[in-house]
Design a protein around this motif. Sequence first.
Motif, PDB file in Angstrom:
ATOM      1  N   TRP A  29      -5.184  -0.592  -5.384  1.00 41.47           N
ATOM      2  CA  TRP A  29      -3.857  -0.989  -5.858  1.00 41.47           C
ATOM      3  C   TRP A  29      -3.586  -0.584  -7.304  1.00 41.47           C
ATOM      4  CZ3 TRP A  29      -1.362  -1.887  -1.687  1.00 41.47           C
ATOM      5  CH2 TRP A  29      -1.997  -2.519  -0.622  1.00 41.47           C
ATOM      6  N   SER A  30      -4.558   0.049  -7.952  1.00 42.56           N
ATOM      7  CA  SER A  30      -4.283   0.525  -9.304  1.00 42.56           C
ATOM      8  C   SER A  30      -3.515   1.837  -9.209  1.00 42.56           C
ATOM      9  CB  SER A  30      -5.599   0.742 -10.050  1.00 42.56           C
ATOM     10  OG  SER A  30      -6.355   1.748  -9.409  1.00 42.56           O
ATOM     11  N   ASP A  31      -2.964   2.281 -10.326  1.00 42.36           N
ATOM     12  CA  ASP A  31      -2.245   3.554 -10.266  1.00 42.36           C
ATOM     13  C   ASP A  31      -3.202   4.714  -9.988  1.00 42.36           C
ATOM     14  OD1 ASP A  31      -3.300   2.963 -12.665  1.00 42.36           O
ATOM     15  OD2 ASP A  31      -1.622   3.641 -13.887  1.00 42.36           O
ATOM     16  N   ASN A  35       3.040   1.072   2.675  1.00 42.09           N
ATOM     17  CA  ASN A  35       2.614   1.305   1.297  1.00 42.09           C
ATOM     18  C   ASN A  35       2.307   2.773   1.037  1.00 42.09           C
ATOM     19  OD1 ASN A  35       1.844  -1.644   1.942  1.00 42.09           O
ATOM     20  ND2 ASN A  35       1.889  -1.503  -0.281  1.00 42.09           N
ATOM     21  N   TYR A  50      -3.498   5.019  -6.207  1.00 44.04           N
ATOM     22  CA  TYR A  50      -2.381   5.751  -5.606  1.00 44.04           C
ATOM     23  C   TYR A  50      -2.510   7.244  -5.898  1.00 44.04           C
ATOM     24  CZ  TYR A  50       0.371   1.663  -4.218  1.00 44.04           C
ATOM     25  OH  TYR A  50       0.832   0.531  -3.594  1.00 44.04           O
ATOM     26  N   GLN A  51      -2.964   7.526  -7.125  1.00 44.73           N
ATOM     27  CA  GLN A  51      -3.143   8.926  -7.518  1.00 44.73           C
ATOM     28  C   GLN A  51      -4.194   9.599  -6.636  1.00 44.73           C
ATOM     29  OE1 GLN A  51      -4.006   9.156 -11.649  1.00 44.73           O
ATOM     30  NE2 GLN A  51      -3.898  11.371 -11.745  1.00 44.73           N
ATOM     31  N   GLY A 103       4.221   4.579  -1.798  1.00 40.19           N
ATOM     32  CA  GLY A 103       3.377   4.792  -2.970  1.00 40.19           C
ATOM     33  C   GLY A 103       2.720   6.157  -3.039  1.00 40.19           C
TER      34      GLY A 103
END
Lengths: 322, 446
Positions: free
Chosen positions: B261-263, B286, B266-267, B290
């Motif tokens: 769930w951190s950026d 999600n 997602y990256q 995302g």
Amino acid sequence: MTATTPSTPAVPAGSRTMTGTTTRATTRKPVRLRSRAPHSVARPRRSVLMTVLTGIVLLYALVPLFWLVVNASKTQSSLFSSFGLWFSGDFALFDNIARTLTYDGGIFGRWFANTLLYVVLGAGGATFLAVLGGYALAKFDFPGKRGVFATVIGAVAVPGTALAVPTFLMFSQMGLTNTPWAVIIPSLISPFGLYLMWVFAAESIPTELLEAARVDGSSEGRTFFQVSLPLLAPGIVTVLLFTMVATWNNYFLPLIMLKDPDWYPLTLGLNAWNAQAATAGGEAIFDLVITGSLLTILPLVAAFLLLQRYWQSGLAAGSVKE
Amino acid sequence: MSIRTTRALRAVAATGVVALALAACSSGGGNDSGADAGSADDVAAALEEGGSLTVWAWEPTLEQVVTDFEAEYPNVDVELVNAGTGNDQYTALQNAIAAGKGVPDVAQVEYYALPQFALSEALADLSSLGADQLDGTFTPGPWNAVQQGEGIFGLPMDSGPMALFYNEELFTQHGVEVPTTWDGFVEAARALHAADPSVYITNDTGDAGFTTSLIWQAGGQPFQVDGTDVTIDLADEGSTQFAETWQTLIDEDLLAPVSSWSDEWYQGLGNGTIATLAIGAWMPANLESGVPDGAGKWRVAPLPQWEEGASASSENGGSALSVTAASSQQALAYGFLEYANAGDGVQARVDGGAFPATTAELESDEFQGYESEYFGGQKINEVLAQSASDVVEGWSYLPFQVYANSIFNDTVGQAYVSGTTLTDGLKAWQDASVKYGTEQGFTVNE
């Protein structure tokens, strides 16, 4: 004049000032140790080490800010696929700002207004109370003054976070939770601000001046507003800046007190947006969180730029013995 | 969130639980939550008569449900409040309950947290209001999760049967087979990481929900609850099986050191450095919002198995809507629950991308036949719905799971960052949980 660099300052430590504009005010003869050339404030000593250290600190302070500006200009997908410290992809800053302001029915504007309300009433009120209290403690004698002093010093040491939950329980009984008052009232108390104003008032208002005013027949109220207040201005600005930053950044207290997003300050609102990315079915809006953060710090940056002149002279006051 | 605020929140969460337990003790015999709840007839009458309800929930699809509900029952006014996500909301709820004021009528509660609230009598028993008629409406996993002892303390809102989401492009590119067993998963992890050192099979920095879900799938039953009698055994067969396999991945540095769930997460999912996710069925929505870069690359497969050829699954996440014991309008609140989670609201939520917990929706042709563009036209719901019916039975969470999960990183999480082994970490988790449970007045056996 920098032929021999003395290892000890040529002027007494007490007479050095923090700003470059003030001249040395000491009448005592500078103590000479091994130096032949005393360095005045107007001609400060240069030190490579200090320059490098200051540069590192500056970089440390500015890189996050730079990162924020750069990334607020990116779209969500280039946010993830590009190098963090340089621009990339479409320049989407204005689009991001527009979307931040309109997302979820424009609730960002509401949060912004809430924060302003908390700052104006909370920080403004805290400063006002600190000035009144500090002045009274510094310039009037009354029974129990030492007790007040001990209480204030003790209160400085208690972090606000530790008081949040008991305050919540108390406010809940009073029916104040989930209202703006739950944030404003605790913000009105600033023990550190009171202490600072006390010290400042004691230093910057000569008792003789007050006596002169009294002899001339001025009432205590008039003396305070017309004689003392102008002298206290730099101190007031300092306390105002401290309480303003504290209220603007306040997170934990509103988190405990407020449940209705309509009353959230920016800190809670942005966190709620950020949490969306960690929710099943939630929409990840990192681009809006970043742009929102940038918009959030702008008023603080503006306040510092506008008030720093007063603040600097405020910090320097008291360092010079007249 | 900074480490400091997380710590502070944890501290508050812990205090909240204690306060809650105390409140439960003091209100002991008197005001029984279920007694004055009313009957199914009362629900219909209450909906007709109307009133205003406060709902604390973070599930985004509820907004549409509330709009529809208010149109259907014009006398009812629903105030939907996002009081925080997960732990933040539980802290707020516990504080409100302890203070006795500002408690919402309806709250979203995740399955792992439900026993804690139910046992401390913070939630109303919905049986007499009509929940006892709903047997068979929901899939077994979630339905089992909302029942505590004789009572029904919520209606399942969504569920998270687990599946393996994977980046097919990556597997094809490196010529690696998509694993069907956890041993195969370890093999694939090695192969992918060897082919490209920046690629990890998955990310894990220690996540209580994930760990318990895998132990659940392996047939472990580390937490057994019978009233206030609790047994904790994090060294049972299922737990051991998980610990051994996962230890290999940790030892060989095959897990991306990225928190979910951190950026960065997602990256990683977007740029192909995290190849798979074993996660709940709610994940597609999600991924779509995302990880837009992953469109067309991702697929869904059944969860890898502990035994070749088996078809075991477990739940990961998912939440129920519950009526609070403090609500003065439980019948009306139940009317909303039934609409949102068993009635017309379900379809609105499925349309919004939620994964339902109701058998009718899961089995419908429309749902199963849905071809996801993001997943390259795959009929992903067939895989996910199958997983929902393969969930291993007999699982339960601790009646203080919120607290236990909050100390997970200080105990089991150490295995990810230091020389401690997972087995030792699980033992430390067990010890700390036993200690806490005993302090809270439970009879805890190991």
